[in-house]
Scaffold this motif. Structure first.
Motif, PDB file in Angstrom:
ATOM      1  N   ILE A 324      48.021 -29.232 -98.992  1.00 54.09           N
ATOM      2  CA  ILE A 324      48.665 -27.973 -99.337  1.00 54.09           C
ATOM      3  C   ILE A 324      47.987 -27.206-100.471  1.00 54.09           C
ATOM      4  O   ILE A 324      47.967 -25.970-100.471  1.00 54.09           O
ATOM      5  CB  ILE A 324      50.165 -28.197 -99.657  1.00 54.09           C
ATOM      6  N   VAL A 325      47.399 -27.888-101.426  1.00 46.11           N
ATOM      7  CA  VAL A 325      46.793 -27.180-102.553  1.00 46.11           C
ATOM      8  C   VAL A 325      45.464 -26.540-102.147  1.00 46.11           C
ATOM      9  O   VAL A 325      45.304 -25.308-102.205  1.00 46.11           O
ATOM     10  CB  VAL A 325      46.604 -28.111-103.766  1.00 46.11           C
ATOM     11  N   GLU A 326      44.514 -27.340-101.693  1.00 42.43           N
ATOM     12  CA  GLU A 326      43.181 -26.814-101.385  1.00 42.43           C
ATOM     13  C   GLU A 326      43.158 -25.980-100.112  1.00 42.43           C
ATOM     14  O   GLU A 326      42.545 -24.905-100.062  1.00 42.43           O
ATOM     15  CB  GLU A 326      42.166 -27.962-101.276  1.00 42.43           C
ATOM     16  N   ASP A 327      43.817 -26.450 -99.062  1.00 39.92           N
ATOM     17  CA  ASP A 327      43.772 -25.760 -97.767  1.00 39.92           C
ATOM     18  C   ASP A 327      44.955 -24.829 -97.557  1.00 39.92           C
ATOM     19  O   ASP A 327      45.113 -24.254 -96.473  1.00 39.92           O
ATOM     20  CB  ASP A 327      43.727 -26.787 -96.630  1.00 39.92           C
ATOM     21  N   GLY A 328      45.768 -24.687 -98.596  1.00 35.85           N
ATOM     22  CA  GLY A 328      46.913 -23.788 -98.531  1.00 35.85           C
ATOM     23  C   GLY A 328      46.874 -22.770 -99.650  1.00 35.85           C
ATOM     24  O   GLY A 328      46.410 -21.648 -99.474  1.00 35.85           O
ATOM     25  N   PHE A 329      47.328 -23.155-100.855  1.00 28.08           N
ATOM     26  CA  PHE A 329      47.404 -22.224-101.980  1.00 28.08           C
ATOM     27  C   PHE A 329      46.050 -21.625-102.345  1.00 28.08           C
ATOM     28  O   PHE A 329      45.939 -20.424-102.594  1.00 28.08           O
ATOM     29  CB  PHE A 329      47.989 -22.930-103.211  1.00 28.08           C
ATOM     30  N   GLU A 330      45.030 -22.445-102.406  1.00 24.07           N
ATOM     31  CA  GLU A 330      43.707 -21.942-102.788  1.00 24.07           C
ATOM     32  C   GLU A 330      43.071 -21.135-101.657  1.00 24.07           C
ATOM     33  O   GLU A 330      42.485 -20.076-101.879  1.00 24.07           O
ATOM     34  CB  GLU A 330      42.794 -23.098-103.198  1.00 24.07           C
ATOM     35  N   LEU A 331      43.189 -21.622-100.435  1.00 22.67           N
ATOM     36  CA  LEU A 331      42.545 -20.960 -99.303  1.00 22.67           C
ATOM     37  C   LEU A 331      43.107 -19.566 -99.074  1.00 22.67           C
ATOM     38  O   LEU A 331      42.362 -18.631 -98.742  1.00 22.67           O
ATOM     39  CB  LEU A 331      42.719 -21.806 -98.037  1.00 22.67           C
ATOM     40  N   LEU A 332      44.405 -19.383 -99.231  1.00 19.77           N
ATOM     41  CA  LEU A 332      45.015 -18.088 -98.963  1.00 19.77           C
ATOM     42  C   LEU A 332      44.513 -16.991 -99.894  1.00 19.77           C
ATOM     43  O   LEU A 332      44.534 -15.810 -99.538  1.00 19.77           O
ATOM     44  CB  LEU A 332      46.542 -18.190 -99.049  1.00 19.77           C
ATOM     45  N   VAL A 333      44.082 -17.367-101.074  1.00 24.40           N
ATOM     46  CA  VAL A 333      43.512 -16.384-102.000  1.00 24.40           C
ATOM     47  C   VAL A 333      42.080 -16.042-101.613  1.00 24.40           C
ATOM     48  O   VAL A 333      41.634 -14.899-101.715  1.00 24.40           O
ATOM     49  CB  VAL A 333      43.566 -16.909-103.450  1.00 24.40           C
ATOM     50  N   GLN A 334      41.347 -17.018-101.113  1.00 25.88           N
ATOM     51  CA  GLN A 334      39.924 -16.838-100.826  1.00 25.88           C
ATOM     52  C   GLN A 334      39.648 -16.294 -99.429  1.00 25.88           C
ATOM     53  O   GLN A 334      38.686 -15.538 -99.232  1.00 25.88           O
ATOM     54  CB  GLN A 334      39.196 -18.180-100.991  1.00 25.88           C
ATOM     55  N   ASP A 335      40.452 -16.672 -98.464  1.00 31.20           N
ATOM     56  CA  ASP A 335      40.166 -16.376 -97.060  1.00 31.20           C
ATOM     57  C   ASP A 335      41.169 -15.360 -96.522  1.00 31.20           C
ATOM     58  O   ASP A 335      42.289 -15.705 -96.159  1.00 31.20           O
ATOM     59  CB  ASP A 335      40.225 -17.665 -96.232  1.00 31.20           C
ATOM     60  N   LYS A 336      40.769 -14.101 -96.468  1.00 31.45           N
ATOM     61  CA  LYS A 336      41.677 -13.033 -96.048  1.00 31.45           C
ATOM     62  C   LYS A 336      41.896 -12.995 -94.534  1.00 31.45           C
ATOM     63  O   LYS A 336      42.644 -12.164 -94.037  1.00 31.45           O
ATOM     64  CB  LYS A 336      41.147 -11.679 -96.533  1.00 31.45           C
ATOM     65  N   SER A 337      41.220 -13.886 -93.798  1.00 28.31           N
ATOM     66  CA  SER A 337      41.488 -13.961 -92.361  1.00 28.31           C
ATOM     67  C   SER A 337      42.775 -14.734 -92.081  1.00 28.31           C
ATOM     68  O   SER A 337      43.299 -14.697 -90.974  1.00 28.31           O
ATOM     69  CB  SER A 337      40.325 -14.636 -91.627  1.00 28.31           C
ATOM     70  N   GLN A 338      43.274 -15.429 -93.106  1.00 28.55           N
ATOM     71  CA  GLN A 338      44.499 -16.201 -92.929  1.00 28.55           C
ATOM     72  C   GLN A 338      45.723 -15.305 -93.069  1.00 28.55           C
ATOM     73  O   GLN A 338      45.778 -14.427 -93.927  1.00 28.55           O
ATOM     74  CB  GLN A 338      44.576 -17.332 -93.954  1.00 28.55           C
ATOM     75  N   ALA A 339      46.710 -15.549 -92.221  1.00 29.27           N
ATOM     76  CA  ALA A 339      48.005 -14.884 -92.354  1.00 29.27           C
ATOM     77  C   ALA A 339      49.025 -15.939 -92.769  1.00 29.27           C
ATOM     78  O   ALA A 339      49.134 -16.278 -93.936  1.00 29.27           O
ATOM     79  CB  ALA A 339      48.390 -14.183 -91.063  1.00 29.27           C
ATOM     80  N   LYS A 340      49.725 -16.523 -91.791  1.00 30.99           N
ATOM     81  CA  LYS A 340      50.720 -17.540 -92.138  1.00 30.99           C
ATOM     82  C   LYS A 340      50.155 -18.936 -91.909  1.00 30.99           C
ATOM     83  O   LYS A 340      49.778 -19.303 -90.795  1.00 30.99           O
ATOM     84  CB  LYS A 340      51.987 -17.353 -91.299  1.00 30.99           C
ATOM     85  N   ILE A 341      50.076 -19.697 -92.987  1.00 36.00           N
ATOM     86  CA  ILE A 341      49.689 -21.109 -92.909  1.00 36.00           C
ATOM     87  C   ILE A 341      50.963 -21.945 -92.908  1.00 36.00           C
ATOM     88  O   ILE A 341      51.811 -21.815 -93.790  1.00 36.00           O
ATOM     89  CB  ILE A 341      48.782 -21.518 -94.081  1.00 36.00           C
TER      90      ILE A 341
END
Length: 348
Positions: A324-341
């Motif tokens: 959840i931290v690296e592939d969730g909270f951190e990724l959502l800030v860096q990867d704008k292709s993500q919508a709902k994880i």
């Protein structure tokens, strides 16, 4: 049990915590899926919105506490004083905490409670294998609504409430500023309410691509002047939904509404903003806002069940609780292709 516990800004730990015995007036829910919300990001990155320092007056909880307020699951245990619910019931959660006694609660506007809070921000939430909840937070799932879809009921409720509270009428043109998860769900909600053209304005090409797949007309405000395009094609929209929460999008939203139109503010703002009151007055427009939702979860679930709100389109990634931290909270800030994880907490 395993849970993602907020200790401080930038300090969320997936750790083993003890779940107390189920009180007589509560139910224990085994969590299936939990969505990561912008509020969770604000809590993780800045400590904003989460209960810190003093216990919440209704829940009695404060950090360290488990995050997560968009989630679904199955009832594992029912307190002795609880009626109407059974072990095995599939549920989604309406995470508002409210007193039920203040003037707003008594009038039915419980989202405006004087002491309003959220499970997952002001009490332990759904980024955990199990969670204890008040029965009034539960909504039973239609048989054809999946746990994944049900985890999106809460943000969909925000979008649907905003659309229903706005001036939108069938055949109107609208614009959505900011097409993260709430903006995307607002597009779907506006379409289901009969909007004609829905313009989607953002700076992320990836998010605009998602919006276009939903049927919106994408405008990249780094490449085009949104006001020129929208005013040129429509003469102004009836409603501009502001789902980004920054000065630039609020200013642009007001610029594209027609005379007598409306700016509906959905986003939470991290800092004060300015509004051109002369422009507002000349247009005789209005600026309104919503806080969460009320009395709308049954309609959300019915629309998802009927296929009129295909919320699955907003899901871009599924992860485990350990990620959840690296592939969730951190990724959502860096990867704008993500919508709902979505976080899969248990396999149900």
């Amino acid at each position: 049990m395993k849970a993602a516990v907020f200790h401080a800004a930038k300090d969320v730990r997936v750790e083993q915590v003890e779940l107390p015995a189920t009180p007589a007036d509560k139910v224990k829910v085994k969590v299936a899926y939990a969505g990561i919300c912008g509020s969770d990001l604000h809590a993780y990155h800045h400590g904003i919105g989460v209960q810190i320092g003093t216990p919440h007056p209704l829940s009695g909880k404060m950090a360290p506490l488990t995050l997560g307020h968009e989630f679904s699951g199955v009832i594992e245990e029912v307190g002795q004083e609880v009626s109407g619910w059974q072990v095995g019931d599939r549920v989604t959660i309406e995470p508002l905490i409210y007193c039920g006694a203040c003037a707003n609660c008594r009038s039915g506007n419980y989202n405006r409670c004087d002491q309003v809070g959220f499970v997952g921000l002001n009490d332990n939430g759904g980024f955990a294998e199990y969670v204890l909840l008040e029965p009034r937070t539960l909504h039973k799932l239609p048989d054809n609504v999946s746990f994944e879809e049900a985890a999106l009921a809460e943000p969909t409720a925000v979008a649907l409430h905003a659309v229903r509270e706005s001036k939108l009428k069938v055949g109107n043109n609208v614009a959505v500023f900011g097409v993260g998860p709430i903006g995307l769900l607002t597009i779907l909600a506006a379409q289901s309410a009969g909007a004609a053209r829905v313009y989607a304005v953002d700076v992320s090409a990836e998010r605009l691509e998602l919006a276009a797949r939903l049927g919106a007309i994408p405008i990249n405000s780094l490449q085009q002047d949104a006001a020129s395009v929208i005013l040129g094609e429509t003469g102004g929209v009836a409603v501009a939904y502001e789902a980004a929460g920054v000065q630039a999008t609020l200013t642009s939203a007001l610029s594209v509404v027609k005379k007598g139109g409306e700016v509906m503010v959905i986003a939470a703002y991290a800092a004060p903003v300015q509004l051109n009151m002369m422009e507002l007055m000349i247009k005789e427009a209005s600026v309104t806002s919503i806080l969460a939702y009320r009395h709308i979860f049954p309609d959300v679930l019915a629309l998802i069940s009927s296929g009129k709100l295909d919320v699955k389109q907003v899901i871009t990634k599924k992860i485990t609780l350990d990620q959840i931290v690296e592939d969730g909270f951190e990724l959502l800030v860096q990867d704008k292709s993500q919508a709902k994880i979505l976080v899969q907490v248990n396999e149900l």
